[in-house]
Design a protein around this motif. Structure first.
Motif, PDB file in Angstrom:
ATOM      1  N   THR A 350      34.030  40.114  38.512  1.00 47.83           N
ATOM      2  CA  THR A 350      34.408  40.056  39.920  1.00 47.83           C
ATOM      3  C   THR A 350      33.453  40.872  40.771  1.00 47.83           C
ATOM      4  OG1 THR A 350      36.248  40.498  41.446  1.00 47.83           O
ATOM      5  CG2 THR A 350      35.936  42.061  39.658  1.00 47.83           C
ATOM      6  N   LYS A 392      37.950  32.920  39.045  1.00 47.97           N
ATOM      7  CA  LYS A 392      37.903  33.980  40.050  1.00 47.97           C
ATOM      8  C   LYS A 392      39.256  34.681  40.152  1.00 47.97           C
ATOM      9  CE  LYS A 392      36.617  34.722  44.906  1.00 47.97           C
ATOM     10  NZ  LYS A 392      36.140  34.064  46.150  1.00 47.97           N
ATOM     11  N   ARG A 396      39.932  38.599  38.463  1.00 49.53           N
ATOM     12  CA  ARG A 396      39.802  39.353  39.707  1.00 49.53           C
ATOM     13  C   ARG A 396      39.969  40.857  39.475  1.00 49.53           C
ATOM     14  NH1 ARG A 396      44.840  37.790  38.949  1.00 49.53           N
ATOM     15  NH2 ARG A 396      46.589  39.135  39.584  1.00 49.53           N
TER      16      ARG A 396
END
Length: 438
Positions: A350, A392, A396
């Motif tokens: 991330t 994503k 994260r």
């Protein structure tokens, strides 16, 4: 977000040249990046990288309806192991034998592996069933209480060290600058300026400035960046037994044998004719806090080419159940290797929420090496702002998962005492005394 990266001009600094750092360097240069530098305190392969090992298990994902991120990642990595010329020579599709002894663990294993005949799994219920998975004379044990499955296709093992070195050397051949060894490659701190990260400072005092920094420091990452308790450096133990040339031939091309409560082994490596055996346990940390939710705790990785005697006992107990003819043979080598667990054992790939030019590629959580052919591509996607939305979200920045973190949580792992152990509790005379390699 900072300005869009330009492969021809943007300077990239990678901190760490272990499994994920070498993969990231390779993917960057394959995409045309011209100004990439990698820093690591050890020469390649790193002495503490979990990837610096003779072999690792690689399994195939589940095809069909399972579209989870973890399944997709394993499928993509398996394809790369089979086709990428940098990694293909080190992939051995020998199959696996997976087992447990406690009924509840057998059931959990069955469900997690999707271990049905339709998926290519053959049930194993007796000692003779297990012995038949390998040539006569290999498995001579009684396999007390073992239940499991054999799978021949889409899984096996990889020569980890050679794959890691292959990635790093190919990246260097294509133009990546490797700065390794202490003090020149030993990062003491990141460069923080105007709320951002602008590179790193090494132990020789040099400032390595870059427009983008990628942190792939594995178990050492919490010493360089406040990870908000999202990483717990955790170590496992392994031992090698020297085999004769005749034994090495007999044990060649064997399927991996893995009991999730006892341990695992793979065929001897071709260079030294050594059989690697690991005892299974939830892992070791270093100087665990007295309070399970101590928010200031950071487990410090220690390099050690010995293992605690309790781990030696675990290895030998595993051998007594599977290959008792090897159970008393002296160890030729042993070491601890480190990884870094997130609270949910999902990766942490991330952009940092406070430092716009910093990308994180950490949190292998014990299953990071099998994706070395592809993980660098995901990390570069993240840096470029192109990471798949499901990845994503899954990977994260998520400090909320580490609030009041229990540093002793086993996180689904089994074996040994079923507890996370502490190297700080191991007395000096409670380690093996194997003669170091020259």
């Amino acid at each position: 977000m900072p300005s869009t990266v330009d492969p021809s001009t943007t300077s990239i600094l990678i901190v760490g040249c272990g499994t994920w750092g070498s993969s990231t360097a390779l993917h960057l240069v394959r995409r045309g990046y011209k100004n990439v530098t990698v820093l690591d305190p050890y020469e390649v392969p790193s002495a503490i990288s979990a990837g610096n090992d003779v072999n690792k298990i690689v399994e195939q994902g589940h095809r069909g309806e399972d579209a989870s991120v973890s399944n997709r990642v394993v499928l993509e990595a398996t394809k790369a192991w089979e086709t990428d010329p940098i990694f293909k020579p080190y992939y051995h599709a020998t199959g696996v034998v997976v087992a447990a002894t406690k009924p509840e663990n057998v059931q959990e294993l069955y469900e997690s592996e999707h271990a049905t005949p339709e998926n290519g799994y053959e049930p194993l219920k007796t000692a003779e069933d297990f012995r038949r998975t390998m040539p006569e004379g290999v498995l001579t044990g009684e396999f007390p209480g073992w239940k499991g499955w054999a799978k021949k296709d889409g899984c096996g093992w990889v020569h980890a060290r050679k794959a890691l070195v292959s990635a790093a050397m190919e990246a260097q051949r294509l133009g990546v600058k490797l700065v390794t060894g202490s003090p020149h490659g030993q990062v003491g701190s990141l460069i923080y300026e105007d709320g951002d990260v602008k590179g790193a400072i090494t132990a020789d005092g040099k400032h390595h400035r870059a427009e983008r920094t990628i942190l792939c420091a594995g178990a050492n990452a919490p010493q360089l960046l406040d990870m908000k308790n999202q990483l717990r450096p955790t170590a496992w133990t392994l031992a090698h037994i020297k085999m004769t040339e005749e034994e090495a031939k007999l044990y060649k091309d064997l399927p991996v044998l893995f009991n999730v409560e006892r341990g695992f082994f793979m065929e001897p490596d071709a260079d030294n004719h050594e059989l690697k055996i690991c005892d299974e346990h939830p892992g070791y940390c270093y100087e665990l806090p007295q309070s399970g939710d101590d928010s200031t705790y950071v487990s410090r990785p220690i390099a050690k080419h010995q293992i605690p005697l309790v781990s030696e006992q675990g290895v030998r107990d595993f051998l007594r159940e599977t290959m008792p003819h090897l159970a008393e043979r002296p160890f030729s080598h042993a070491r601890v290797c480190w990884c870094a667990d997130t609270p949910d054992r999902g990766y942490l790939i991330t952009s940092h929420p406070e430092h716009a030019s910093l990308t994180l590629g950490v949190g292998g959580s014990g299953h990071g090496f099998k994706v070395i052919p592809t993980v660098g591509g995901y990390i570069v996607d993240c840096m470029e702002g192109k990471l798949d939305e499901s990845m994503k979200h899954t990977w994260r920045w998520r400090p909320e998962t580490a609030v009041r973190r229990d540093w002793t949580a086993v996180q689904g792992r089994m074996g040994g005492s079923y507890k996370v152990l502490d190297f700080g509790d191991v007395k000096e005379d409670e380690w093996t005394t194997i003669k170091p390699r020259l």
